[in-house]
Design a protein around this motif. Structure first.
Motif, PDB file in Angstrom:
ATOM      1  N   ARG A  75       0.805  -1.225   0.000  1.00 40.85           N
ATOM      2  CA  ARG A  75       0.000   0.000   0.000  1.00 40.85           C
ATOM      3  C   ARG A  75       0.841   1.279   0.000  1.00 40.85           C
ATOM      4  NH1 ARG A  75      -3.020  -1.850   5.046  1.00 40.85           N
ATOM      5  NH2 ARG A  75      -2.347   0.175   5.777  1.00 40.85           N
ATOM      6  N   THR A  76       2.143   1.176  -0.035  1.00 44.88           N
ATOM      7  CA  THR A  76       2.958   2.388   0.029  1.00 44.88           C
ATOM      8  C   THR A  76       3.462   2.775  -1.350  1.00 44.88           C
ATOM      9  OG1 THR A  76       4.938   1.104   0.541  1.00 44.88           O
ATOM     10  CG2 THR A  76       3.735   2.028   2.407  1.00 44.88           C
ATOM     11  N   TYR A  77       3.544   4.062  -1.545  1.00 45.07           N
ATOM     12  CA  TYR A  77       4.055   4.609  -2.795  1.00 45.07           C
ATOM     13  C   TYR A  77       5.551   4.839  -2.650  1.00 45.07           C
ATOM     14  CZ  TYR A  77       5.166   8.055  -6.339  1.00 45.07           C
ATOM     15  OH  TYR A  77       5.744   8.728  -7.375  1.00 45.07           O
ATOM     16  N   CYS A  78       6.341   4.190  -3.450  1.00 49.17           N
ATOM     17  CA  CYS A  78       7.776   4.452  -3.563  1.00 49.17           C
ATOM     18  C   CYS A  78       8.609   3.955  -2.376  1.00 49.17           C
ATOM     19  CB  CYS A  78       8.002   5.950  -3.795  1.00 49.17           C
ATOM     20  SG  CYS A  78       9.703   6.441  -3.895  1.00 49.17           S
ATOM     21  N   LEU A  79       8.030   3.844  -1.203  1.00 49.74           N
ATOM     22  CA  LEU A  79       8.778   3.440  -0.010  1.00 49.74           C
ATOM     23  C   LEU A  79       8.428   2.014   0.386  1.00 49.74           C
ATOM     24  CD1 LEU A  79       8.146   6.716   1.959  1.00 49.74           C
ATOM     25  CD2 LEU A  79      10.367   5.995   1.086  1.00 49.74           C
ATOM     26  N   ARG A  80       9.400   1.341   0.990  1.00 48.13           N
ATOM     27  CA  ARG A  80       9.184  -0.027   1.453  1.00 48.13           C
ATOM     28  C   ARG A  80       9.821  -0.208   2.825  1.00 48.13           C
ATOM     29  NH1 ARG A  80       6.064   0.528  -1.963  1.00 48.13           N
ATOM     30  NH2 ARG A  80       5.946  -0.502  -3.960  1.00 48.13           N
ATOM     31  N   PHE A  81       9.151  -1.017   3.650  1.00 39.97           N
ATOM     32  CA  PHE A  81       9.776  -1.426   4.897  1.00 39.97           C
ATOM     33  C   PHE A  81      10.880  -2.401   4.548  1.00 39.97           C
ATOM     34  CE2 PHE A  81       5.666   0.043   6.399  1.00 39.97           C
ATOM     35  CZ  PHE A  81       6.036   0.787   7.509  1.00 39.97           C
ATOM     36  N   ALA A  82      12.010  -2.287   5.226  1.00 41.50           N
ATOM     37  CA  ALA A  82      13.167  -3.131   4.940  1.00 41.50           C
ATOM     38  C   ALA A  82      13.866  -3.492   6.238  1.00 41.50           C
ATOM     39  CB  ALA A  82      14.136  -2.392   4.013  1.00 41.50           C
ATOM     40  N   LEU A  83      14.603  -4.565   6.200  1.00 50.10           N
ATOM     41  CA  LEU A  83      15.314  -5.054   7.369  1.00 50.10           C
ATOM     42  C   LEU A  83      16.797  -4.719   7.240  1.00 50.10           C
ATOM     43  CD1 LEU A  83      14.941  -6.693   9.967  1.00 50.10           C
ATOM     44  CD2 LEU A  83      15.321  -8.759   8.611  1.00 50.10           C
ATOM     45  N   HIS A  84      17.308  -3.960   8.201  1.00 47.67           N
ATOM     46  CA  HIS A  84      18.737  -3.633   8.257  1.00 47.67           C
ATOM     47  C   HIS A  84      19.500  -4.890   8.710  1.00 47.67           C
ATOM     48  CE1 HIS A  84      22.435  -1.776   9.799  1.00 47.67           C
ATOM     49  NE2 HIS A  84      22.173  -0.819   8.925  1.00 47.67           N
TER      50      HIS A  84
ATOM     51  N   ALA B 138      13.026  12.204 -11.790  1.00 50.37           N
ATOM     52  CA  ALA B 138      11.696  12.327 -11.189  1.00 50.37           C
ATOM     53  C   ALA B 138      11.685  13.257  -9.973  1.00 50.37           C
ATOM     54  CB  ALA B 138      11.182  10.954 -10.784  1.00 50.37           C
ATOM     55  N   VAL B 139      12.831  13.776  -9.593  1.00 48.10           N
ATOM     56  CA  VAL B 139      12.906  14.611  -8.383  1.00 48.10           C
ATOM     57  C   VAL B 139      12.403  16.017  -8.707  1.00 48.10           C
ATOM     58  CG1 VAL B 139      14.415  15.561  -6.595  1.00 48.10           C
ATOM     59  CG2 VAL B 139      14.797  13.236  -7.449  1.00 48.10           C
ATOM     60  N   THR B 140      11.210  16.297  -8.204  1.00 47.89           N
ATOM     61  CA  THR B 140      10.577  17.607  -8.349  1.00 47.89           C
ATOM     62  C   THR B 140      10.023  18.000  -6.990  1.00 47.89           C
ATOM     63  OG1 THR B 140       8.383  16.707  -8.830  1.00 47.89           O
ATOM     64  CG2 THR B 140       9.867  17.076 -10.724  1.00 47.89           C
TER      65      THR B 140
ATOM     66  N   LEU C  42       8.788  15.343  -4.142  1.00 49.97           N
ATOM     67  CA  LEU C  42       9.326  15.354  -2.781  1.00 49.97           C
ATOM     68  C   LEU C  42       8.189  15.481  -1.762  1.00 49.97           C
ATOM     69  CD1 LEU C  42      12.495  17.526  -3.347  1.00 49.97           C
ATOM     70  CD2 LEU C  42      12.444  15.118  -2.668  1.00 49.97           C
ATOM     71  N   ASP C  43       7.207  16.319  -2.035  1.00 56.41           N
ATOM     72  CA  ASP C  43       6.018  16.412  -1.167  1.00 56.41           C
ATOM     73  C   ASP C  43       5.358  15.044  -1.032  1.00 56.41           C
ATOM     74  OD1 ASP C  43       6.092  19.163  -0.604  1.00 56.41           O
ATOM     75  OD2 ASP C  43       4.710  19.681  -2.227  1.00 56.41           O
ATOM     76  N   ARG C  44       5.177  14.381  -2.157  1.00 54.63           N
ATOM     77  CA  ARG C  44       4.500  13.088  -2.185  1.00 54.63           C
ATOM     78  C   ARG C  44       5.287  12.039  -1.406  1.00 54.63           C
ATOM     79  NH1 ARG C  44       4.080  13.003  -7.306  1.00 54.63           N
ATOM     80  NH2 ARG C  44       2.098  14.090  -7.332  1.00 54.63           N
ATOM     81  N   VAL C  45       6.582  11.952  -1.647  1.00 54.59           N
ATOM     82  CA  VAL C  45       7.407  10.928  -0.993  1.00 54.59           C
ATOM     83  C   VAL C  45       7.505  11.188   0.505  1.00 54.59           C
ATOM     84  CG1 VAL C  45       9.752   9.988  -0.813  1.00 54.59           C
ATOM     85  CG2 VAL C  45       8.703  10.342  -3.063  1.00 54.59           C
TER      86      VAL C  45
END
Length: 154
Positions: A79-88, A103-105, A109-112
């Motif tokens: 359900r997340t846009y562009c971001l993911r939970f990850a394990l360090h 794509a950096v505008t 940046l607001d969206r992310v």
């Protein structure tokens, strides 16, 4: 003419009056978002040759129910846009994302960053209850015994 993603990020952060940030290198920034459930959400933004990476500490390695917590976070990834939970590698849980520099505008940046705030804030209480239930119970018992009342996390 190519847009310089580093300049876009620097300009965008300068325009964010309520968003504390510190430039840590010529291409990197530490940012501190404020959530409702997860009060502080640190993030590091780094512009590379081809991508902007976003990395945020979510929770430390769970004390218990790790598989249940990881399964929940993997489902949240759908359900997340562009971001993911990850394990360090040390077991801590992060939120990470990558955007191509093209794509950096300011809007992106607001969206992310909005997605980072929403994902961390929405998942935080469930993550604590799942991965740290025994600790929270001990903390609640101590708070009650000390006359401090209950912690609002429960």
């Amino acid at each position: 003419m190519a847009v310089d993603a580093t300049e876009v990020v620097a300009s965008w952060l300068a325009d964010q009056e309520d968003l504390p940030s510190e430039r840590t290198s010529p291409t990197g920034w530490d940012v501190l978002l404020s959530g409702e459930r997860k009060r502080t959400i640190p993030a590091h933004l780094e512009v590379g040759a081809h991508t902007l990476s976003v990395q945020s500490f979510f929770v430390r390695a769970p004390d218990e129910n790790a598989e249940e917590l990881y399964a929940y976070l993997l489902r949240r990834n759908l359900r997340t846009y562009c971001l993911r939970f990850a394990l360090h590698p040390d077991g801590d849980v992060l939120l990470v994302g990558v955007l191509p520099v093209a794509a950096v505008t300011p809007d992106e940046l607001d969206r992310v960053m909005g997605q980072l705030l929403a994902a961390a804030d929405e998942a935080f209480e469930h993550a604590l209850r799942t991965g740290f239930a025994s600790y929270i119970e001990r903390e609640q018992a101590w708070r009650i015994a000390a006359g401090l009342g209950r912690n609002p996390i429960t």
